[in-house]
Design a protein around this motif. Structure first.
Motif, short mmCIF file in Angstrom:
data_model
loop_
_atom_site.label_atom_id
_atom_site.label_comp_id
_atom_site.label_asym_id
_atom_site.label_seq_id
_atom_site.Cartn_x
_atom_site.Cartn_y
_atom_site.Cartn_z
N CYS A 54 0.86 -1.20 0.00
CA CYS A 54 0.00 0.00 0.00
C CYS A 54 0.89 1.24 0.00
N ASN B 272 -1.92 6.15 -1.31
CA ASN B 272 -2.49 7.21 -2.16
C ASN B 272 -3.94 7.54 -1.82
N CYS C 179 -8.74 4.42 -2.04
CA CYS C 179 -9.77 3.58 -1.41
C CYS C 179 -10.64 4.36 -0.43
N CYS D 108 -7.78 -1.16 -6.22
CA CYS D 108 -6.60 -0.44 -5.70
C CYS D 108 -5.54 -0.45 -6.79
S1 SF4 Z 1 -5.97 2.50 -2.92
FE1 SF4 Z 1 -5.86 2.39 -0.66
S2 SF4 Z 1 -5.00 0.35 -0.26
FE2 SF4 Z 1 -4.53 0.83 -2.41
S3 SF4 Z 1 -2.48 1.74 -2.34
FE3 SF4 Z 1 -4.00 3.40 -2.27
S4 SF4 Z 1 -4.24 3.79 -0.08
FE4 SF4 Z 1 -3.28 1.79 -0.24
#
Ligand code: SF4
Ligand code: SF4
Length: 602
Positions: free
Chosen positions: A163, A166, A169, A262
């Protein structure tokens, strides 16, 4: 190494951009770094992501060094450090860029709205009369903690480590499948990012204790039932961080939207299952976990006397007992008639029959139906309707013997059992695949386990068998037959297609393919944007999750489903059909059932 957004979002006058880029690249090349570079040329804005291993203290030092160099470079070309975003962690450069006068005004404004420096403290500026410090590039970062986690732990829990924070999610769109769990609880620990962070912290704390690092899943915590009971009884007074991790994992629906949506594929159900398997080596499992994990072994036996089982399941006393002692609600009833009855008129399965089909070159005129525990035993009419549909399309359907899929075991973290189930079923399906006859499963979310969890668990031992989803088979193998099919009068209004969130995220073309299949029969289909239905296998049947399950349904499904008359609702997931049935009171059909109704007998 990961691309890190620390030299990000610089903006220089567009006429200076080309020279700025040249010098920026020289700077990064001097440090022998790989990087991604993109931006908005018309506005002179550049996004640059140098790849660093923040677990390596030598590379972490580069963060400050390069930041200082980029600040000087931006100033040289008459630009700003922040075109759009990324100010917070580089706040130490703010006074120089804003200038004394403007920066003092900013601090006065901050003092008016946030005199006690509570909101995002240290970011951009502090209140004018405050001595609080600005955030520094050299402040403690995640790498400081991550580097204390042993490599074997990191490998075992790779999705949690990958992770990059970013935050994609953190999704608030109720019609998006991304993370129904954090949407309903409003708790960021329940997002994929939050869950990945909890696992990393748990691993870090484990590494500080006397935990062997050879392999976390090597049953090293396994204890007697007595110790587990004692541990469980003292859990409330325990400071074991595992309980906090358990709490956030327990709320996960294992819907797998994160795995597909993700950008770096953080697969929470994967590390959730591993965590549960380790957690329950030291603590007692609730009875409902055994019930769920053994559902595939019990269902074929119960289906031998479905009416009697349903009679007892339906008794008020049984419902109270199931709820109060096991924590299970709205237990589904077994199908009557059973699939065995409904499929009686079709060619029965035998290896000899398959051999003959192969030698007579009839493989493409045959379809093998792979059973799953939910539709076969609780929604058998769907499987029977698929067999009828295949027949109308000129294929001879043969029902394969039931083999457990293993998904319930995986979801509950019975990973040893899951590995055995997966191997045995994979062996069977590989044996069948030798006949080169297409295999189809009617519930996409379950057959996707063959593609993902089987591959991750079994590696090469998975073999290369392939099971198609119904829409894949219709699009690939039955397309011509569909085009030539004779149909009854198509419905006057469009059908509303609701797909399972595991299916639509892992197979993003599935909705479009269903639409194209129906278009061949001149039937219009609306792709309905909804999030998760809240059922997700057995999640919605667990009393502790019931309120959230209903709440998730109300986020998007309740309104969307009400827009279509009962006969126009087509729903691909067994779980979703069950959820609509229990909360709205009318069980919708699988799209294949409507298709079957539309086609005339050959
Ligand atoms: S979408 Fe959420 S789980 Fe995936 S890398 Fe980004 S912060 Fe991490
Ligand atoms: S599996 Fe679903 S509920 Fe669980 S973290 Fe991923 S998106 Fe959220």
């Amino acid at each position: 190494k990961k691309p890190i957004a620390f030299a990000e979002d610089t903006a220089v006058p567009p006429e200076n951009l080309a020279d700025f880029i040249m010098e920026f690249r020289e700077l990064l090349d001097e440090h022998k770094l790989d990087y991604g570079m993109f931006g908005h040329v018309d506005a002179g804005v550049l996004h640059v992501r140098p790849a660093l291993d923040m677990n390596d203290p030598q590379q972490e030092v580069l963060l400050k060094k390069i930041s200082d160099q980029v600040v000087a470079l931006v100033a040289k070309y008459g630009g700003l450090m922040w075109g759009e975003h990324g100010k917070g962690y580089r706040s130490e450069y703010a006074p120089a860029f804003f200038g004394d006068e403007l920066y003092a005004e900013l601090r006065k404004i901050k003092a008016v709205f946030d005199p006690h420096n509570k909101m995002n403290p240290g970011k951009i500026c502090t209140p004018i009369d405050s001595n609080a410090q600005l955030v520094q590039v050299t402040d403690t970062k995640r790498g400081t903690y991550d580097r204390t986690i042993p490599v074997v732990f990191k490998e075992e829990f790779a999705p949690a480590m990958s992770c990059n924070g970013n935050g994609l999610c953190f999704n608030y769109d109720t019609t998006s499948p991304m993370c129904p769990s954090s949407k309903i609880t409003g708790d960021r620990r329940h997002s994929p990012k939050g869950r990945a962070g909890m696992i990393r912290e748990w691993l870090r704390l484990l590494a500080q204790q006397d935990v062997k690092v050879d392999a976390l899943n090597a049953q090293q915590f396994k204890s007697s039932w007595w110790s587990r009971m004692v541990n469980t009884n003292s859990a409330k007074s325990s400071t074991d961080f595992s309980h906090e991790v358990f709490e956030v994992m327990d709320e996960c629906l294992a819907c797998k939207s994160c795995s597909a949506q993700c950008p770096v594929g953080v697969d929470v159900p994967d590390f959730r299952a591993k965590f549960l398997s380790i957690y329950y080596q030291r603590y007692s499992r609730p009875v409902k976990d055994y019930l769920v994990a053994n559902i595939e072994q019990m269902a074929p036996l119960l289906a031998k006397m479905p009416r009697m089982v349903n009679f007892f399941t339906n008794l008020g006393l049984s419902k109270v007992l199931l709820k109060e002692s096991i924590g299970y609600v709205d237990t589904p009833l077994l199908s009557t008639p059973t699939l065995a009855n409904l499929s009686a008129g079709y060619t029965p399965f035998s290896l000899e029959t398959l051999r003959q089909i192969q030698t007579q070159n009839n493989a493409n005129k045959t379809v093998l139906v792979v059973q799953d525990p939910f539709t076969s035993f609780y929604d058998a009419q769907v499987v029977a309707d698929f067999m009828a549909l295949a027949k109308k399309l000129g294929s001879d359907p043969i029902l394969l013997p039931f083999n457990p899929n293993g998904k319930p075991q995986h979801v509950k973290g019975f990973l040893d059992k899951f590995a055995r189930t997966a191997q045995s079923t994979a062996d069977f399906l590989n044996e069948i695949a030798k006949f080169d006859i297409p295999m189809v499963g009617v519930d996409a979310s379950l057959l996707l386990v063959y593609r993902d969890e089987y591959t991750k668990t079994l590696g090469e031992k998975r073999g290369d068998f392939s099971v198609l989803a119904v829409h894949e088979w219709l699009s690939q193998m039955a397309s011509e037959a569909l085009s030539n099919a004779q149909v009854t009068t198509p419905p006057a209004t469009a059908l509303g297609l609701f797909t399972h969130c595991t299916e639509k995220t892992a197979l993003p073309v599935s909705e479009r393919q269903w639409q194209q299949v129906f278009a061949k029969l001149d039937v219009a289909v609306d792709i309905v944007s909804v999030g998760c239905c809240g059922m997700a296998g057995t999640y919605g049947h667990e009393a502790s999750h019931l309120a959230n399950s209903i709440g998730i349904f109300e986020l998007s499904w309740e309104q969307a489903i009400a827009k279509y008359p009962v006969e126009a609702r087509i729903v691909t997931g067994y779980s979703c059909r069950s959820q609509v049935d229990r909360l709205v009171g009318a069980k919708p059909k699988h799209p294949l059932q409507v298709l079957n109704q539309l086609l005339l007998q050959k």
